[in-house]
Design an enzyme around this catalytic site. Sequence first.
Site, PDB file in Angstrom:
ATOM      1  N   SER A 132       0.860  -1.185   0.000  1.00  0.00           N
ATOM      2  CA  SER A 132       0.000   0.000   0.000  1.00  0.00           C
ATOM      3  C   SER A 132       0.892   1.228   0.000  1.00  0.00           C
ATOM      4  O   SER A 132       2.034   1.182   0.489  1.00  0.00           O
ATOM      5  CB  SER A 132      -0.896   0.020   1.243  1.00  0.00           C
ATOM      6  OG  SER A 132      -1.555   1.267   1.387  1.00  0.00           O
ATOM      7  N   TYR A 145      -2.024  -0.175  10.727  1.00  0.00           N
ATOM      8  CA  TYR A 145      -2.099  -0.636   9.332  1.00  0.00           C
ATOM      9  C   TYR A 145      -0.841  -0.233   8.572  1.00  0.00           C
ATOM     10  O   TYR A 145      -0.267  -1.045   7.831  1.00  0.00           O
ATOM     11  CB  TYR A 145      -3.338  -0.057   8.655  1.00  0.00           C
ATOM     12  CG  TYR A 145      -3.429  -0.403   7.182  1.00  0.00           C
ATOM     13  CD1 TYR A 145      -3.703  -1.702   6.774  1.00  0.00           C
ATOM     14  CD2 TYR A 145      -3.222   0.567   6.202  1.00  0.00           C
ATOM     15  CE1 TYR A 145      -3.790  -2.031   5.431  1.00  0.00           C
ATOM     16  CE2 TYR A 145      -3.310   0.250   4.853  1.00  0.00           C
ATOM     17  CZ  TYR A 145      -3.590  -1.048   4.475  1.00  0.00           C
ATOM     18  OH  TYR A 145      -3.654  -1.372   3.135  1.00  0.00           O
ATOM     19  N   LYS A 149       2.021  -2.562   6.532  1.00  0.00           N
ATOM     20  CA  LYS A 149       2.422  -2.394   5.141  1.00  0.00           C
ATOM     21  C   LYS A 149       3.884  -1.963   5.013  1.00  0.00           C
ATOM     22  O   LYS A 149       4.534  -2.269   4.013  1.00  0.00           O
ATOM     23  CB  LYS A 149       1.483  -1.395   4.444  1.00  0.00           C
ATOM     24  CG  LYS A 149       0.059  -1.935   4.277  1.00  0.00           C
ATOM     25  CD  LYS A 149       0.040  -3.250   3.511  1.00  0.00           C
ATOM     26  CE  LYS A 149      -1.365  -3.768   3.283  1.00  0.00           C
ATOM     27  NZ  LYS A 149      -1.390  -5.031   2.506  1.00  0.00           N
ATOM     28  N   THR A 180     -13.225  -0.175  -3.632  1.00  0.00           N
ATOM     29  CA  THR A 180     -13.452  -1.580  -3.287  1.00  0.00           C
ATOM     30  C   THR A 180     -14.219  -1.620  -1.968  1.00  0.00           C
ATOM     31  O   THR A 180     -14.663  -0.591  -1.457  1.00  0.00           O
ATOM     32  CB  THR A 180     -12.112  -2.334  -3.110  1.00  0.00           C
ATOM     33  OG1 THR A 180     -11.441  -1.812  -1.958  1.00  0.00           O
ATOM     34  CG2 THR A 180     -11.212  -2.168  -4.328  1.00  0.00           C
TER      35      THR A 180
END
Length: 266
Positions: A132, A145, A149, A180
Site C-alpha cells: 500500500s 495498518y 504495510k 473496493t
Amino acid sequence: MKNNSVVLITGCSTGIGRELCKVFFDKGNTVVATARNADSLKNLAASLKLSIDVTKEASIHAAINEIISRFHKIDILVNNAGYSMRGALEEIDIKSARDMFDVNVFGIIRMVQAVVPEMRKQKSGKIINIGSISGKFAQPINGAYCASKFAVEALSDALRLELHSSHIQVTVIEPGPMKTCFFKTLDNNSNDLTLNPNSYYSHFYESDAQNRKKQNLTESKEAAEIINDIIVKSKLNARYKVAVPFSYNMITHFPDFLKEYIIKKR
C-alpha cells in the site's frame, strides 16, 4: 510471461484480487482463485477455486497440494489477502491489531514458505506482494495498518535478496485508494473507536472521515489491468506505485520534517 502460467491469488472475494483473477483468466492463464470463504468465489471465472485462510498453515498446505496435484507447478503467487483497521495507537485493541498483522504480514510469510519450494523445483517464479502507499509514509490513527504495510516492504526486499539465486523474482505493489470494499471493512473494524465522541482523538477521526469522502478512488478493474501489465514483464522492479494520487506520490519523496508538516496541516 507466456500464457497458461499458473497464477495463485489470495484474497479474491472482492476488490483487486477478484479483478486480477478476471484479467489473468481472460488472458488465457490458469488462475487459482482463493479466499477464506470459498462461497464468495461462486460467480468468479477461474480455473480452480479454493479456500485458503492465510492465518492457518494446514489450510495453505492443503490448497498448495491440490494445485500441484492438478497443475504440477505455480508460476506466480499474488499475496493480496489483507485488511485495515483505524485507531490511535493509544486506543486500539491489541488483539485486533495482532489479528491484522497475522493476515497482512505473517500470512505472506506462510504463503511464501509453502510456495517457494515448488518454485525452486522449476527454477523460476514470481512473488507479487500487494502492499500500500500507506507502507511508504505513516498517517495518524492509521499507525497499525501502516506498520503492517511497512513490514510488507521489508519482507519483499529481504525475499528478493534471498531468492535471487533461485531465479524467483519478488516485487511489491503499492496501490493508492481504490473503489473496493476496503473502506467498508475498515469501518466495520474501527467504528467502535472512530465514532466515540468522548475519545481524545475524536478530532482526528472526524477529519479522517471527511478526507476519505473527498478522495478520488480508482476502479479496482483499472488497477488490476495495470498490475497485470507489471506482472507480465520479464524483469520486475523492486516496487511499483499503482493508482497513487499525485499528492501522495509527492509526499513519499519529501524529507521527514516536510512530510510531517504537511500531514499535520491535513
